[in-house]
Design a protein around this motif. Structure first.
Motif, PDB file in Angstrom:
ATOM      1  N   ARG A 549      43.128  38.353  43.091  1.00  0.00           N
ATOM      2  CA  ARG A 549      41.760  38.814  42.596  1.00  0.00           C
ATOM      3  C   ARG A 549      41.798  38.024  41.254  1.00  0.00           C
ATOM      4  N   PHE A 550      40.540  37.183  41.213  1.00  0.00           N
ATOM      5  CA  PHE A 550      39.977  36.489  39.958  1.00  0.00           C
ATOM      6  C   PHE A 550      39.992  37.427  38.913  1.00  0.00           C
ATOM      7  N   THR A 551      40.367  36.873  37.789  1.00  0.00           N
ATOM      8  CA  THR A 551      40.356  37.607  36.514  1.00  0.00           C
ATOM      9  C   THR A 551      38.688  37.570  35.957  1.00  0.00           C
ATOM     10  N   PRO A 552      38.333  38.510  35.043  1.00  0.00           N
ATOM     11  CA  PRO A 552      37.028  38.209  34.410  1.00  0.00           C
ATOM     12  C   PRO A 552      37.281  37.067  33.569  1.00  0.00           C
ATOM     13  N   GLY A 553      36.136  36.236  33.375  1.00  0.00           N
ATOM     14  CA  GLY A 553      36.217  34.917  32.760  1.00  0.00           C
ATOM     15  C   GLY A 553      36.780  33.682  33.177  1.00  0.00           C
ATOM     16  N   SER A 554      37.331  33.855  34.624  1.00  0.00           N
ATOM     17  CA  SER A 554      38.091  32.699  34.891  1.00  0.00           C
ATOM     18  C   SER A 554      37.066  31.601  35.482  1.00  0.00           C
ATOM     19  N   GLY A 555      35.775  32.002  35.825  1.00  0.00           N
ATOM     20  CA  GLY A 555      34.732  31.016  36.468  1.00  0.00           C
ATOM     21  C   GLY A 555      34.729  31.214  37.944  1.00  0.00           C
ATOM     22  N   TRP A 556      35.658  32.166  38.584  1.00  0.00           N
ATOM     23  CA  TRP A 556      35.463  32.480  40.085  1.00  0.00           C
ATOM     24  C   TRP A 556      35.290  33.932  40.139  1.00  0.00           C
ATOM     25  N   ASP A 557      34.933  34.385  41.166  1.00  0.00           N
ATOM     26  CA  ASP A 557      34.837  35.737  41.583  1.00  0.00           C
ATOM     27  C   ASP A 557      35.566  35.854  42.814  1.00  0.00           C
ATOM     28  N   GLY A 558      35.724  37.278  43.089  1.00  0.00           N
ATOM     29  CA  GLY A 558      36.177  37.604  44.483  1.00  0.00           C
ATOM     30  C   GLY A 558      37.655  37.800  44.598  1.00  0.00           C
ATOM     31  N   VAL A 559      37.859  38.625  45.946  1.00  0.00           N
ATOM     32  CA  VAL A 559      39.189  38.910  46.056  1.00  0.00           C
ATOM     33  C   VAL A 559      39.585  38.229  47.402  1.00  0.00           C
ATOM     34  N   ALA A 576      46.566  32.529  33.359  1.00  0.00           N
ATOM     35  CA  ALA A 576      46.131  33.052  34.843  1.00  0.00           C
ATOM     36  C   ALA A 576      44.488  33.040  35.006  1.00  0.00           C
ATOM     37  N   LEU A 577      44.114  32.480  36.254  1.00  0.00           N
ATOM     38  CA  LEU A 577      42.748  32.597  36.751  1.00  0.00           C
ATOM     39  C   LEU A 577      42.660  33.956  37.771  1.00  0.00           C
ATOM     40  N   GLY A 587      49.393  42.292  39.556  1.00  0.00           N
ATOM     41  CA  GLY A 587      49.117  42.144  38.263  1.00  0.00           C
ATOM     42  C   GLY A 587      49.644  40.951  37.732  1.00  0.00           C
ATOM     43  N   THR A 588      50.655  40.193  38.327  1.00  0.00           N
ATOM     44  CA  THR A 588      51.161  38.821  37.847  1.00  0.00           C
ATOM     45  C   THR A 588      50.367  37.735  38.383  1.00  0.00           C
ATOM     46  N   PRO A 589      50.486  36.450  37.645  1.00  0.00           N
ATOM     47  CA  PRO A 589      49.614  35.436  38.032  1.00  0.00           C
ATOM     48  C   PRO A 589      49.869  34.795  39.306  1.00  0.00           C
ATOM     49  N   ALA A 590      48.512  34.453  40.050  1.00  0.00           N
ATOM     50  CA  ALA A 590      48.897  33.993  41.518  1.00  0.00           C
ATOM     51  C   ALA A 590      48.095  32.705  41.347  1.00  0.00           C
ATOM     52  N   ILE A 591      47.097  32.595  40.587  1.00  0.00           N
ATOM     53  CA  ILE A 591      46.351  31.174  40.553  1.00  0.00           C
ATOM     54  C   ILE A 591      46.494  30.872  38.828  1.00  0.00           C
ATOM     55  N   THR A 592      46.908  29.683  38.519  1.00  0.00           N
ATOM     56  CA  THR A 592      46.952  29.295  37.136  1.00  0.00           C
ATOM     57  C   THR A 592      46.222  28.033  36.885  1.00  0.00           C
ATOM     58  N   VAL A 593      45.775  27.628  35.598  1.00  0.00           N
ATOM     59  CA  VAL A 593      45.364  26.302  35.081  1.00  0.00           C
ATOM     60  C   VAL A 593      45.953  25.991  33.845  1.00  0.00           C
ATOM     61  N   HIS A 594      46.348  24.932  33.438  1.00  0.00           N
ATOM     62  CA  HIS A 594      47.096  24.285  32.386  1.00  0.00           C
ATOM     63  C   HIS A 594      46.522  23.205  31.699  1.00  0.00           C
ATOM     64  N   PRO A 595      45.709  23.175  30.719  1.00  0.00           N
ATOM     65  CA  PRO A 595      45.071  22.022  30.283  1.00  0.00           C
ATOM     66  C   PRO A 595      46.197  21.208  29.489  1.00  0.00           C
ATOM     67  N   GLN A 596      45.998  19.745  29.730  1.00  0.00           N
ATOM     68  CA  GLN A 596      46.911  18.890  28.946  1.00  0.00           C
ATOM     69  C   GLN A 596      46.369  17.443  28.729  1.00  0.00           C
ATOM     70  N   TYR A 602      45.901  22.632  37.952  1.00  0.00           N
ATOM     71  CA  TYR A 602      45.867  23.996  38.480  1.00  0.00           C
ATOM     72  C   TYR A 602      47.155  24.316  39.440  1.00  0.00           C
ATOM     73  N   TYR A 603      47.493  25.424  39.608  1.00  0.00           N
ATOM     74  CA  TYR A 603      48.752  25.657  40.284  1.00  0.00           C
ATOM     75  C   TYR A 603      48.337  26.936  41.309  1.00  0.00           C
ATOM     76  N   LEU A 604      48.581  26.559  42.631  1.00  0.00           N
ATOM     77  CA  LEU A 604      47.951  27.918  43.410  1.00  0.00           C
ATOM     78  C   LEU A 604      49.223  28.360  43.942  1.00  0.00           C
ATOM     79  N   GLY A 605      49.655  29.298  43.423  1.00  0.00           N
ATOM     80  CA  GLY A 605      50.950  30.372  43.807  1.00  0.00           C
ATOM     81  C   GLY A 605      50.900  30.921  45.109  1.00  0.00           C
ATOM     82  N   ALA A 606      49.827  31.084  45.808  1.00  0.00           N
ATOM     83  CA  ALA A 606      49.827  31.700  47.126  1.00  0.00           C
ATOM     84  C   ALA A 606      49.110  30.907  47.951  1.00  0.00           C
ATOM     85  N   ARG A 607      49.656  31.152  49.156  1.00  0.00           N
ATOM     86  CA  ARG A 607      48.734  30.436  50.460  1.00  0.00           C
ATOM     87  C   ARG A 607      47.620  31.529  50.879  1.00  0.00           C
ATOM     88  N   THR A 608      46.472  30.688  50.828  1.00  0.00           N
ATOM     89  CA  THR A 608      45.087  31.225  51.110  1.00  0.00           C
ATOM     90  C   THR A 608      44.528  30.598  52.183  1.00  0.00           C
TER      91      THR A 608
END
Length: 697
Positions: A549-559, A576-577, A587-596, A602-608
């Protein structure tokens, strides 16, 4: 981007041809006369010949019979057709196999193949190489200056490996060279202390089992992953060296006519990028399973990905579709004929993704043997009064109208990494299976899903290996980049720091080029770039459910549903996105972003599924600054791609759906054959519409 030179010597516009096997019809009066008359009526301007004709060219050792081929070449010249002349190494004559059995391949069970089939010769055999050099040399000497000759076609679908004594000896020599005669270095690279596999002599090393699936009762080695990888590299090097042997025999008499060879697609397990430097033009054989599965969107996406891969081999230079089925293929499960319109659509898809030629297997159906029921332009009924022939004619007319696009490039600001050695490494990994021992890795399928997300976002896409330059791109998708060869992690870091957007996934950065796991936590050398530690990997079983599930403020919506793989991530700078919904790691991170630097990872920790990836890439591409070719969302089943000469942009709108589709083209400034396109353009089922506009900045 400027226009590239013609793929074939002296050919303007697009190649449109077919595999032609006149040697099968020499004793049937009138057939060859019919063929040339009907090829003209079909609008074909090329034919590939002599691919499997060795026994007709050299029926006995040292006795050559070129008269029939002289006639075919002369007819082609008179008809202004381009001859794509093959070297016939893919199918050796019976006399050769019987006289020199060492030329026949030994399979993974160490059984010598009898004279049979095709493409089952030993690439190492000095005798076979000598016989190939001789027939190739005779062909090149005779036809180098022939006016019909426009392209040399080396072999046919190079593939496979041989486990004979010659190959085993050559493998040991190859290993000694790679490891600089240091057996201890090999033992370290292969981690041979495991299960007491340490080698004390080069002669102790044998080829591995050679098959992919784990089998506890295998007769030959399957447990040493470094050995499996090096064997695949060696086998590929033997094929490359064999191809160079073929080319050198041709070049001795013909230094100028371009060279190609026809590759197979993703299923080839073959790194075509290694061969590109030795070829003047890349070409491949495409046989999608049209209409076999519900809807053709994923089938079309995979075909597009493969076209993008082969176009990318030569730095974007147009490639050739060397073989495709005019209707059905007898090698494809399902064997369905193409629906009306699909043939033209699939041919123009090749052009849309950078091809400068479309050709078929085969011109005329064979009367007998393994491919007699494979689709062809001329059927067993020996007539042109068929739906298929009329669609071939329609394809000719469409290609003629589009001839000005030949040579145009395909500018891409996004790329997908699909790497064959990475595929080999994942193939050799024992683990990551479900409760029924079904393999969950599915690397090629995963890459197709990510390509689908990019493809649905209306952008051009290159498909590259991890060794290619990353600098032309703004977004780089690298799904399941399990293996990292030396230098790749550093180049990915530079790409991101300089402003690029990188997409990584589960099972990335886990092993080096020898399939030795990186120490210090996954994703190994990419850990700082990703800003996280992938602490554990959960294999989701068929009876289990997981979602993110995308977190509030991530810029994406939905489950979205997750499947097969869910990594438990510990953040080390990334944000965490999306988070997991279920299980002990809910409740732990599944999709993340790391600016550098100037970019982000972006890291997609799950297959979708493709639903998530389609939504994800639309926004990731926008954030990366990759402009869409069409601004509005595309209807399902519709794809958009473009080619340009640097002045005019040619936009291909392709509908792979059996239903009508309506495109929102407001503000796109597109002009078709009949004038400006409307704000809302309807595409009929399986319709291809090509429009044009000045190249955008």
């Amino acid at each position: 981007m400027k226009r590239f030179p013609p793929a074939l010597t002296g050919l303007t516009g697009f190649l449109h041809g077919a595999d032609y096997n006149p040697e099968q019809w020499l004793e049937t009066p009138g057939v060859i006369d019919d063929d040339f008359r009907w090829m003209a009526e079909a609008g074909l301007n090329a034919a590939s010949i002599a691919i499997f004709a060795w026994s007709s060219l050299e029926p006995e050792e040292g006795r050559f019979t070129f008269g029939w081929l002289d006639d075919i070449m002369d007819r082609m010249a008179r008809q202004n057709m381009a001859a794509v002349l093959a070297t016939p190494s893919a199918a050796r004559p019976a006399w050769l196999a019987k006289a020199y059995p060492e030329c026949m391949r030994v399979n993974a069970r160490r059984e010598r193949t009898a004279f049979s089939e095709r493409r089952n010769h030993c690439y190492t055999s000095p005798i076979y190489r000598d016989k190939v050099r001789r027939i190739n040399g005779e062909l090149a000497r005779r036809y180098a200056s022939h006016p019909a000759l426009r392209l040399w076609h080396l072999g046919n679908e190079y593939s496979g490996d041989c486990f004979c004594g010659l190959c085993a000896s050559a493998f040991r020599t190859w290993l000694r060279h790679k490891y600089q005669d240091d057996l201890d270095a090999l033992n370290r690279a292969w981690w041979t202390a495991f299960w007491s596999h340490t080698y004390r002599s080069w002669e102790e090393i044998d080829p591995p089992d050679g098959t992919i699936d784990w089998d506890a009762n295998a007769r030959f080695e399957k447990s040493v992953n470094g050995l499996l990888l090096d064997w695949k590299r060696f086998s590929q090097d033997q094929i490359l060296d064999f191809m160079r042997t073929e080319a050198s025999a041709v070049r001795l008499h013909d230094p100028h006519t371009p060279l190609t060879t026809n590759f197979l697609g993703l299923e080839h397990r073959f790194d075509a990028a290694r061969f590109a430097a030795d070829l003047d033009v890349a070409s491949w054989d495409s046989y999608p399973a049209w209409h076999v599965h519900p809807g053709d969107t994923l089938t079309a996406c995979r075909a597009a990905m493969e076209h993008n891969y082969f176009r990318s081999l030569k730095g974007g230079r147009p490639h050739l579709l060397m073989e495709s089925a005019p209707s059905h293929s007898n090698w494809i499960a399902g064997g369905k004929p193409k629906r009306p319109g699909m043939h033209v659509l699939a041919s123009l898809q090749a052009v849309a993704h950078g091809a400068d030629g479309v050709a078929y297997f085969q011109w005329r159906q064979s009367r007998g043997s393994a491919e007699k029921y494979h689709g062809a332009v001329i059927p067993h009924a020996n007539t042109t009064d068929t739906r298929i022939f009329r669609e071939i004619q329609d394809t000719s007319r469409r290609l003629a109208r589009l001839s000005g696009i030949a040579g145009c490039g395909t500018p891409a600001r996004s790329a997908l990494i699909y790497d064959q050695e990475n595929q080999w490494a994942l193939d050799g990994v024992h683990g990551f299976k479900d409760s029924q021992w079904r393999d969950l890795k599915k690397y090629a399928e995963t890459c197709v899903r990510h390509h689908h997300g990019l493809w649905r976002s209306a952008v051009n896409i290159d498909v590259i290996s991890m060794d290619a330059s990353f600098s032309p791109y703004r977004l780089l998708a690298a799904p399941m980049l399990y293996m990292l060869r030396p230098g790749v992690a550093g180049r990915l870091e530079s790409f991101v720091h300089n402003g690029g957007t990188l997409v990584l996934t589960y099972l990335s950065g886990q092993a080096d080029e020898n399939d030795l796991c990186f120490l210090g936590g996954f994703p190994g050398p990419l850990r700082a770039l990703a800003g996280l530690w992938a602490e554990e990997t959960d294999c989701i079983q068929p009876h289990e459910t997981q979602a993110l599930r995308f977190t509030p403020g991530s810029g994406w919506d939905g489950v979205f549903e997750a499947e097969d793989f869910c990594q438990i991530l510990r953040l080390e700078g990334a944000s965490a996105l999306a988070v997991y919904e279920n299980g002990f790691y809910a409740g732990t991170p599944a999709i993340t972003v790391h600016p550098q630097g100037k970019g982000r990872t972006y890291y997609l920790g799950a297959r979708t599924g493709t639903g998530f990836l389609d939504a994800f890439y639309v926004q990731a591409l926008a954030q990366a600054g990759v402009p869409r070719l069409i601004r509005a969302p595309l209807p399902l089943g519709v794809s958009v791609s473009s080619r340009t000469d640097g002045v005019v942009e040619h936009v291909f709108l392709l509908n792979f759906s059996p239903e009508e589709a309506v495109l929102d083209l407001r503000g796109e400034d597109l002009t078709g054959d009949d004038g400006p396109l409307p704000d809302h353009q309807t595409l009929a089922p399986y319709e291809a519409l090509i429009a044009h506009r000045p190249l955008r900045d």
